[in-house]
Design a protein around this motif. Sequence first.
Motif, short mmCIF file in Angstrom:
data_model
loop_
_atom_site.label_atom_id
_atom_site.label_comp_id
_atom_site.label_asym_id
_atom_site.label_seq_id
_atom_site.Cartn_x
_atom_site.Cartn_y
_atom_site.Cartn_z
N HIS A 103 29.59 36.13 34.05
CA HIS A 103 28.73 35.00 33.67
C HIS A 103 29.45 33.67 33.91
O HIS A 103 28.88 32.73 34.46
CB HIS A 103 28.36 35.08 32.18
N ALA A 104 30.70 33.61 33.48
CA ALA A 104 31.46 32.37 33.58
C ALA A 104 31.73 32.01 35.04
O ALA A 104 31.64 30.85 35.43
CB ALA A 104 32.77 32.51 32.82
N LEU A 105 32.03 33.01 35.86
CA LEU A 105 32.28 32.73 37.29
C LEU A 105 31.00 32.23 37.96
O LEU A 105 31.02 31.29 38.75
CB LEU A 105 32.79 33.99 38.00
N GLN A 106 29.89 32.89 37.61
CA GLN A 106 28.60 32.47 38.15
C GLN A 106 28.27 31.04 37.70
O GLN A 106 27.79 30.23 38.49
CB GLN A 106 27.52 33.43 37.65
N GLY A 107 28.58 30.76 36.44
CA GLY A 107 28.33 29.42 35.89
C GLY A 107 29.12 28.34 36.60
O GLY A 107 28.70 27.18 36.65
N GLY A 109 29.54 28.37 39.69
CA GLY A 109 28.95 28.27 41.04
C GLY A 109 29.59 29.17 42.08
O GLY A 109 29.36 29.00 43.28
N LEU A 110 30.41 30.13 41.65
CA LEU A 110 31.03 31.03 42.63
C LEU A 110 30.01 32.04 43.16
O LEU A 110 29.19 32.56 42.39
CB LEU A 110 32.18 31.82 41.98
N ALA A 111 30.05 32.31 44.46
CA ALA A 111 29.27 33.40 45.04
C ALA A 111 30.02 34.70 44.72
O ALA A 111 31.24 34.76 44.86
CB ALA A 111 29.16 33.21 46.54
N LEU A 112 29.29 35.73 44.31
CA LEU A 112 29.94 36.98 43.90
C LEU A 112 29.51 38.15 44.79
O LEU A 112 28.33 38.31 45.09
CB LEU A 112 29.61 37.31 42.44
N ALA A 113 30.49 38.97 45.16
CA ALA A 113 30.22 40.21 45.90
C ALA A 113 30.99 41.33 45.23
O ALA A 113 32.05 41.11 44.64
CB ALA A 113 30.65 40.08 47.35
N CYS A 114 30.44 42.54 45.31
CA CYS A 114 31.16 43.72 44.84
C CYS A 114 31.57 44.52 46.07
O CYS A 114 30.73 44.82 46.92
CB CYS A 114 30.26 44.56 43.93
N VAL A 115 32.86 44.82 46.18
CA VAL A 115 33.35 45.66 47.28
C VAL A 115 34.15 46.82 46.70
O VAL A 115 35.18 46.61 46.05
CB VAL A 115 34.22 44.86 48.28
N THR A 116 33.65 48.02 46.90
CA THR A 116 34.24 49.23 46.33
C THR A 116 34.47 50.27 47.41
O THR A 116 33.81 50.22 48.45
CB THR A 116 33.29 49.79 45.23
N ASN A 117 35.35 51.20 47.15
CA ASN A 117 35.51 52.34 48.06
C ASN A 117 34.55 53.48 47.71
O ASN A 117 34.49 54.49 48.39
CB ASN A 117 36.95 52.85 48.05
N LYS A 118 33.79 53.30 46.63
CA LYS A 118 32.75 54.27 46.26
C LYS A 118 31.65 54.22 47.32
O LYS A 118 31.36 53.16 47.84
CB LYS A 118 32.16 53.75 44.95
N PRO A 119 31.00 55.36 47.63
CA PRO A 119 29.88 55.29 48.58
C PRO A 119 28.83 54.27 48.09
O PRO A 119 28.57 54.17 46.89
CB PRO A 119 29.32 56.72 48.55
#
Length: 223
Positions: A103-107, A109-119
Motif C-alpha cells: 500500500h505504502a509503495l503504491q501510495g 506512486g511506484l509501479a509494482l510487478a511480481c516476478v517469481t520462479n513459480k509457474p
Amino acid sequence: MRGIRAAIVDLDGTMVDTLGDFDAALNATLRELGRPAVARADIERMVGKGSMHLIRAALRHGGLDEAGAQARLDEAWASYQRHYAVANGAHSAVYPGVVEGLHALQGRGLALACVTNKPLAFARDLLHAKGLAPFFAQVFGGDSFARSKPDPLPLIETCRALAVAPAHTLMVGDSQNDALAARAAGCPVALVSYGYNRGEPVRGVDADAYLDRLDELPARLLP
Ligand SMILES: O=C(O)COP(=O)(O)O
Ligand SMILES: [Mg+2]
C-alpha cells in the motif's frame, strides 16, 4: 536507496509463506510415486529455483541418482501439477507487513510487478487467493521467459514492461536468486530476513538493504 520509481517483488518467501503448500503438494506427489517423503526443513532448502528443480531435488533426496530422478520426472511433474493446483494457497499465509508495505509503495506512486520462479498460472491464482493481485501491474512466472532467476532476463524484461530503467527499479526478494538476478540486471536490491534462501541467513548475501518486514521499505527509499 535513491530515485526508485518501480519495484519488482518476489512471491514465495517474500510476500507469502508457501512452505505449507509446497509440503502438501510435494509429499502427495512422492506418495503417489512410491518415493520417500521430504521433511519441511529440507523443502525449505530446495525452494526458490522453480517447481521442476524442487521435484528433481526431492527425488534425489529420496535416494534416486541423477538418471533415476530423470526417468521419473515427467510422471512426477504431472502429479505435482495436479496436487499443487489443490494445495495452492490452502496452507500458506501472507507475511506480516506485506499488505501495508505494498500500500505504502503504491501510495508513493511506484509501479509494482511480481516476478517469481513459480509457474505463472499458480502465481496468478495465489495472488488472487490472497488478495494481492490488485497491487501488481505485471506478473511474471518461472515459465514466462526463456530463463528464470538468478538469470537477469526476467528482471530486464519486467523493467521493459514497466517502462522504468533497472537503476530505478528495486528488486525485493528473499534469496540469493533474487539478489544475483538484480545485480546482473543493474537493479538495486532489498532482501527480507524471514524467507527461504536455501535455509541460510540472508545477511550473508550481497544486497543494498535487509528488511524484517516489507513495510519498513518506504522509509528506506529516499526521494
Ligand atoms: O517456486 C519457487 O521456486 C520459488 O519462487 P520465488 O521466485 O517466488 O521465490
Ligand atoms: Mg522467494
